[in-house]
Design a protein around this motif. Structure first.
Motif, PDB file in Angstrom:
ATOM      1  N   ALA A  77      -6.876  -2.557   1.571  1.00 15.14           N
ATOM      2  CA  ALA A  77      -5.904  -2.683   2.652  1.00 15.14           C
ATOM      3  C   ALA A  77      -5.968  -4.046   3.331  1.00 15.14           C
ATOM      4  N   ALA A  78      -7.122  -4.688   3.279  1.00 16.96           N
ATOM      5  CA  ALA A  78      -7.271  -5.997   3.915  1.00 16.96           C
ATOM      6  C   ALA A  78      -6.532  -7.093   3.150  1.00 16.96           C
ATOM      7  N   ARG A  98       0.435   5.256   9.738  1.00 19.62           N
ATOM      8  CA  ARG A  98      -0.590   4.837  10.695  1.00 19.62           C
ATOM      9  C   ARG A  98      -1.431   5.998  11.218  1.00 19.62           C
ATOM     10  N   GLU A 134      -3.265   6.530   6.522  1.00 19.28           N
ATOM     11  CA  GLU A 134      -4.335   5.534   6.541  1.00 19.28           C
ATOM     12  C   GLU A 134      -5.663   6.092   7.049  1.00 19.28           C
ATOM     13  N   ARG A 146       1.225  -3.470   4.165  1.00 16.30           N
ATOM     14  CA  ARG A 146       1.457  -2.037   4.393  1.00 16.30           C
ATOM     15  C   ARG A 146       2.758  -1.571   3.738  1.00 16.30           C
ATOM     16  N   GLN A 182      -1.626  -6.197   6.670  1.00 15.45           N
ATOM     17  CA  GLN A 182      -2.955  -5.968   6.110  1.00 15.45           C
ATOM     18  C   GLN A 182      -3.882  -5.396   7.171  1.00 15.45           C
ATOM     19  N   LEU A 183      -4.793  -4.581   6.728  1.00 13.80           N
ATOM     20  CA  LEU A 183      -5.761  -3.966   7.647  1.00 13.80           C
ATOM     21  C   LEU A 183      -6.797  -5.004   8.040  1.00 13.80           C
ATOM     22  N   ARG A 184      -7.045  -5.134   9.338  1.00 14.65           N
ATOM     23  CA  ARG A 184      -8.042  -6.085   9.814  1.00 14.65           C
ATOM     24  C   ARG A 184      -9.412  -5.449   9.798  1.00 14.65           C
ATOM     25  N   TYR A 231     -11.024   1.519   0.209  1.00 16.34           N
ATOM     26  CA  TYR A 231      -9.683   1.440   0.787  1.00 16.34           C
ATOM     27  C   TYR A 231      -9.571   0.281   1.773  1.00 16.34           C
ATOM     28  N   THR A 232     -10.562   0.084   2.624  1.00 13.48           N
ATOM     29  CA  THR A 232     -10.455  -0.981   3.625  1.00 13.48           C
ATOM     30  C   THR A 232     -10.386  -2.360   2.963  1.00 13.48           C
ATOM     31  N   ARG A 261       0.810  -1.220   0.000  1.00 13.02           N
ATOM     32  CA  ARG A 261       0.000   0.000   0.000  1.00 13.02           C
ATOM     33  C   ARG A 261       0.844   1.270   0.000  1.00 13.02           C
ATOM     34  N   VAL A 282      -9.048   6.037   4.763  1.00 12.59           N
ATOM     35  CA  VAL A 282     -10.295   5.414   5.235  1.00 12.59           C
ATOM     36  C   VAL A 282     -11.439   6.422   5.183  1.00 12.59           C
TER      37      VAL A 282
END
Length: 201
Positions: free
Chosen positions: A186-187, A167, A171, A191, A198-200, A182-183, A128, A175
């Motif tokens: 990102a998942a 962070r 990000e 990063r 990865q975004l949870r 984006y989420t 990302r 979002v």
């Protein structure tokens, strides 16, 4: 090697910030420079200030070496310095290429009132934040070229600053601006490194 590190740092700043800003201005009429986010004392502001300090610290390592500061003994080896130069060259090249891949969405800093295209192709399909990854590679390479205490501290600051900038500033903005687009991206995308961060959901 000290002079080479200074030259590469200058090339890095010229290409990654100076010329890139000029290209952005020429193509869009906008420099892309948004400055430090937030108000003094806010987490966003502190992350931005640390980022600027970390960039400047990259210059202080070679200057300290010119002033007589010795390198860390365990890191003094021609192969290490040569590897550092190779990493710096790779990082500079990757910085420029990833900035080009970002196109007119490229910015320094964020502006909550603006919405740019979410770039998820090219190097952005792998991680990302490929520009920041490239910057970290450049910084590590420059440190290995002139591995003194000042340079090592600067590299540490840079890694912390890049992490905080992503962070705390980047990000949350993405979002807010792109929401589920984006989420979802990102998942499934690391990063800084493929497969990590990865975004949870």
């Amino acid at each position: 090697m000290i002079i080479a590190a200074l030259v590469l740092f200058g090339v890095y700043m010229l290409l990654g910030f100076g010329i890139r800003t000029w290209v952005q201005l020429r193509h869009t009429g906008d420099s892309g420079f948004r400055g430090i986010s937030g108000h003094p004392g806010d987490p966003e502001w502190r992350a931005g200030v640390l980022f600027v300090v970390a960039l400047l610290a990259g210059l202080l390592g070679p200057i300290a070496a010119l002033a007589g500061l010795d390198a860390v003994a365990v890191l003094i080896h021609p192969a290490i310095q040569a590897g550092g130069m190779a990493l710096a060259l790779i990082g500079i090249t990757a910085t420029v290429l990833t900035q080009v891949a970002m196109g007119t969405s490229w910015r320094i800093g964020v502006d909550d009132t603006e919405r740019t295209e979410l770039v998820t192709t090219g190097p952005f399909a792998l991680v990302r934040n490929p520009i920041f990854t490239a910057m970290a590679i450049t910084g590590i390479g420059l440190v290995l070229m002139v591995p003194n205490a000042v340079a090592l501290a600067g590299a540490g600051l840079l890694l912390v600053a890049l992490h905080l900038q992503v962070r705390v500033v980047e990000e949350p903005y993405l979002v807010r601006t792109h929401g589920e687009d984006y989420t979802s991206y990102a998942a499934s995308t690391g990063r800084f490194v493929p497969g990590l961060g990865q975004l949870r959901l």
